[in-house]
Design a protein around this motif. Structure first.
Motif, PDB file in Angstrom:
ATOM      1  N   ARG A 286       0.845  -1.206   0.000  1.00 20.70           N
ATOM      2  CA  ARG A 286       0.000   0.000   0.000  1.00 20.70           C
ATOM      3  C   ARG A 286       0.877   1.252   0.000  1.00 20.70           C
ATOM      4  O   ARG A 286       2.091   1.190   0.197  1.00 20.70           O
ATOM      5  CB  ARG A 286      -0.909   0.014   1.230  1.00 20.70           C
ATOM      6  CG  ARG A 286      -0.150   0.120   2.568  1.00 20.70           C
ATOM      7  CD  ARG A 286      -1.109   0.342   3.722  1.00 20.70           C
ATOM      8  NE  ARG A 286      -0.484   0.318   5.026  1.00 20.70           N
ATOM      9  CZ  ARG A 286       0.118   1.353   5.604  1.00 20.70           C
ATOM     10  NH1 ARG A 286       0.237   2.507   4.975  1.00 20.70           N
ATOM     11  NH2 ARG A 286       0.628   1.235   6.815  1.00 20.70           N
TER      12      ARG A 286
ATOM     13  N   HIS B 248       5.710  -0.871   4.603  1.00 16.12           N
ATOM     14  CA  HIS B 248       4.871  -2.061   4.811  1.00 16.12           C
ATOM     15  C   HIS B 248       4.757  -2.882   3.519  1.00 16.12           C
ATOM     16  O   HIS B 248       4.555  -4.086   3.566  1.00 16.12           O
ATOM     17  CB  HIS B 248       3.468  -1.653   5.276  1.00 16.12           C
ATOM     18  CG  HIS B 248       3.440  -1.130   6.680  1.00 16.12           C
ATOM     19  ND1 HIS B 248       3.522  -1.947   7.781  1.00 16.12           N
ATOM     20  CD2 HIS B 248       3.350   0.136   7.158  1.00 16.12           C
ATOM     21  CE1 HIS B 248       3.479  -1.203   8.886  1.00 16.12           C
ATOM     22  NE2 HIS B 248       3.375   0.060   8.537  1.00 16.12           N
TER      23      HIS B 248
ATOM     24  N   ILE C 124       6.391  -2.729  10.886  1.00 16.10           N
ATOM     25  CA  ILE C 124       5.258  -3.341  11.578  1.00 16.10           C
ATOM     26  C   ILE C 124       4.494  -2.291  12.389  1.00 16.10           C
ATOM     27  O   ILE C 124       5.061  -1.305  12.848  1.00 16.10           O
ATOM     28  CB  ILE C 124       5.653  -4.531  12.481  1.00 16.10           C
ATOM     29  CG1 ILE C 124       6.516  -4.099  13.658  1.00 16.10           C
ATOM     30  CG2 ILE C 124       6.390  -5.593  11.721  1.00 16.10           C
ATOM     31  CD1 ILE C 124       6.792  -5.252  14.608  1.00 16.10           C
ATOM     32  N   ASP C 125       3.204  -2.509  12.505  1.00 13.47           N
ATOM     33  CA  ASP C 125       2.333  -1.680  13.331  1.00 13.47           C
ATOM     34  C   ASP C 125       1.819  -2.559  14.467  1.00 13.47           C
ATOM     35  O   ASP C 125       1.257  -3.628  14.212  1.00 13.47           O
ATOM     36  CB  ASP C 125       1.133  -1.166  12.520  1.00 13.47           C
ATOM     37  CG  ASP C 125       1.538  -0.148  11.456  1.00 13.47           C
ATOM     38  OD1 ASP C 125       2.588   0.501  11.628  1.00 13.47           O
ATOM     39  OD2 ASP C 125       0.800  -0.013  10.460  1.00 13.47           O
TER      40      ASP C 125
ATOM     41  N   ASP D   2       4.012   8.327  14.871  1.00 17.48           N
ATOM     42  CA  ASP D   2       3.368   7.071  14.491  1.00 17.48           C
ATOM     43  C   ASP D   2       3.781   6.038  15.541  1.00 17.48           C
ATOM     44  O   ASP D   2       4.675   5.227  15.320  1.00 17.48           O
ATOM     45  CB  ASP D   2       3.820   6.668  13.082  1.00 17.48           C
ATOM     46  CG  ASP D   2       2.873   5.652  12.459  1.00 17.48           C
ATOM     47  OD1 ASP D   2       1.934   5.212  13.151  1.00 17.48           O
ATOM     48  OD2 ASP D   2       3.085   5.290  11.284  1.00 17.48           O
TER      49      ASP D   2
ATOM     50  N   HIS E  67       4.267   2.246  14.936  1.00 17.54           N
ATOM     51  CA  HIS E  67       5.089   1.877  13.784  1.00 17.54           C
ATOM     52  C   HIS E  67       6.585   1.677  14.126  1.00 17.54           C
ATOM     53  O   HIS E  67       7.219   2.541  14.729  1.00 17.54           O
ATOM     54  CB  HIS E  67       4.934   2.988  12.749  1.00 17.54           C
ATOM     55  CG  HIS E  67       5.687   2.768  11.478  1.00 17.54           C
ATOM     56  ND1 HIS E  67       5.090   2.270  10.334  1.00 17.54           N
ATOM     57  CD2 HIS E  67       6.977   2.995  11.150  1.00 17.54           C
ATOM     58  CE1 HIS E  67       5.992   2.206   9.367  1.00 17.54           C
ATOM     59  NE2 HIS E  67       7.146   2.646   9.834  1.00 17.54           N
TER      60      HIS E  67
ATOM     61  N   PRO F 167       5.822   5.756   6.886  1.00 18.39           N
ATOM     62  CA  PRO F 167       4.933   5.097   7.820  1.00 18.39           C
ATOM     63  C   PRO F 167       3.961   4.108   7.162  1.00 18.39           C
ATOM     64  O   PRO F 167       3.735   4.169   6.010  1.00 18.39           O
ATOM     65  CB  PRO F 167       4.166   6.210   8.497  1.00 18.39           C
ATOM     66  CG  PRO F 167       4.404   7.431   7.721  1.00 18.39           C
ATOM     67  CD  PRO F 167       5.504   7.181   6.757  1.00 18.39           C
TER      68      PRO F 167
HETATM   69 ZN   LIG Z   1       3.147   1.556   9.991  1.00 19.71          ZN
END
Ligand SMILES: [Zn+2]
Length: 225
Positions: A122, A133, A139-140, A195, A198, A225
Motif C-alpha cells: 500500500r 509495509h 510493523i504496526d 506514528d 510503527h 509510515p
Molecule cells: Zn506503519
C-alpha cells in the motif's frame, strides 16, 4: 492429621498439573497458509518472494496466551520473533496479530480492530509513494493504543494515546528499546508526525553499515509510515 498430610503431596501435584494445563492453552487468532495470507495482494512476484509468514505467541488483553501470524520480509523474521518473546516474558499485551488479508487489504479496518501486522502492499498514509509495509519492512503494533498523529489527524480516529494505558509504547518501553537495539526505527521518535504503533528497519542502510561502507546515503532515506 496424618491423613491430611498424606494428601498434601497429591494435592500439590493436582494443583501444579492444573497450572501446566492453563499455561499450555493457547488461543489461536490466525491460522492461514502463506498462500492464503498473500491472496489478493497487488504486490509483484519479485517482492513476494522475499516474504515469509511467521507464527507468534503473545499475551492479549484478556491475560491469555494467544497465537497469531505475521507476513514479513525474511530478513526481519528473527528480530520480530525475538521481540515478541521478550514481550511475552514481560507480559506486555498485544491485542491480536492477523495478516491483513483478513481485512481485504484495508489498513483502516485492521487499525480499528486493533490488529498488529507487517506486510501490506500500500501507499504511505496520506501520500502516493509505497510504504515500508509494502516490502514487509515495517510493523504496526496495537494501533488503538498507539495511533498515528499528524496535526489534527488521528488514525485510527477513535484512538487515544495515553502513556499509562496497557499496551502503549513510550521511549521507556522495553519493546521500543529492544527494537532499537536491533537497528529499528520507532515512529514515536519522528518530528513531523508521530506514528507510535510503527517500527521499521531499513535493510539497505544496515547492509551498507555492516559491509563497512560509509553510509553516505543517509540523506536519501525517507521515513515511510
Ligand atoms: Zn506503519
Amino acid at each position: 492429621m496424618k491423613k491430611i498430610t498424606n494428601f498434601i503431596p497429591l494435592l500439590l501435584i493436582i494443583i501444579s498439573y492444573g497450572c501446566l494445563e492453563d499455561s499450555s492453552e493457547v488461543i489461536v487468532d490466525s491460522h492461514y497458509t502463506f498462500e492464503e495470507a498473500i491472496k489478493g495482494t497487488k504486490a509483484p512476484e519479485d517482492l513476494v518472494k522475499h516474504l515469509e509468514m511467521i507464527t507468534l505467541t503473545y499475551y492479549s488483553f484478556d491475560g491469555k496466551l494467544h497465537q497469531g501470524q505475521m507476513v514479513t520480509h525474511k530478513d526481519l523474521a528473527v528480530d520480530i520473533k525475538e521481540v515478541f518473546m521478550i514481550m511475552q516474558a514481560n507480559k506486555f499485551p498485544i491485542r491480536k496479530v492477523i495478516p491483513i488479508v483478513k481485512y481485504d487489504w484495508d489498513d483502516g479496518s485492521s487499525l480499528i480492530d486493533d490488529n498488529s501486522s507487517c506486510f501490506n502492499y500500500r501507499q504511505i498514509t496520506g501520500e502516493t509513494n509505497l510504504s515500508m509495509h509494502s516490502l514487509g519492512l515495517a510493523i504496526d503494533l496495537n494501533p488503538l493504543e498507539n495511533p498515528y498523529i499528524k496535526g489534527g489527524i488521528v488514525l485510527p480516529p477513535q484512538a487515544v494515546y495515553s502513556i499509562n494505558s496497557l499496551g502503549t509504547f513510550t521511549e521507556e518501553s522495553i519493546v521500543v528499546k529492544e527494537f532499537k537495539k536491533r537497528g529499528w526505527e520507532w515512529g514515536g521518535n519522528w518530528n513531523s508526525l508521530k506514528d507510535y504503533q510503527h517500527f521499521q528497519k531499513n535493510l539497505s542502510q544496515m547492509k551498507l553499515r555492516s559491509s563497512g561502507e560509509e553510509s553516505h546515503t543517509n540523506h536519501n532515506v525517507t521515513l515511510l509510515p
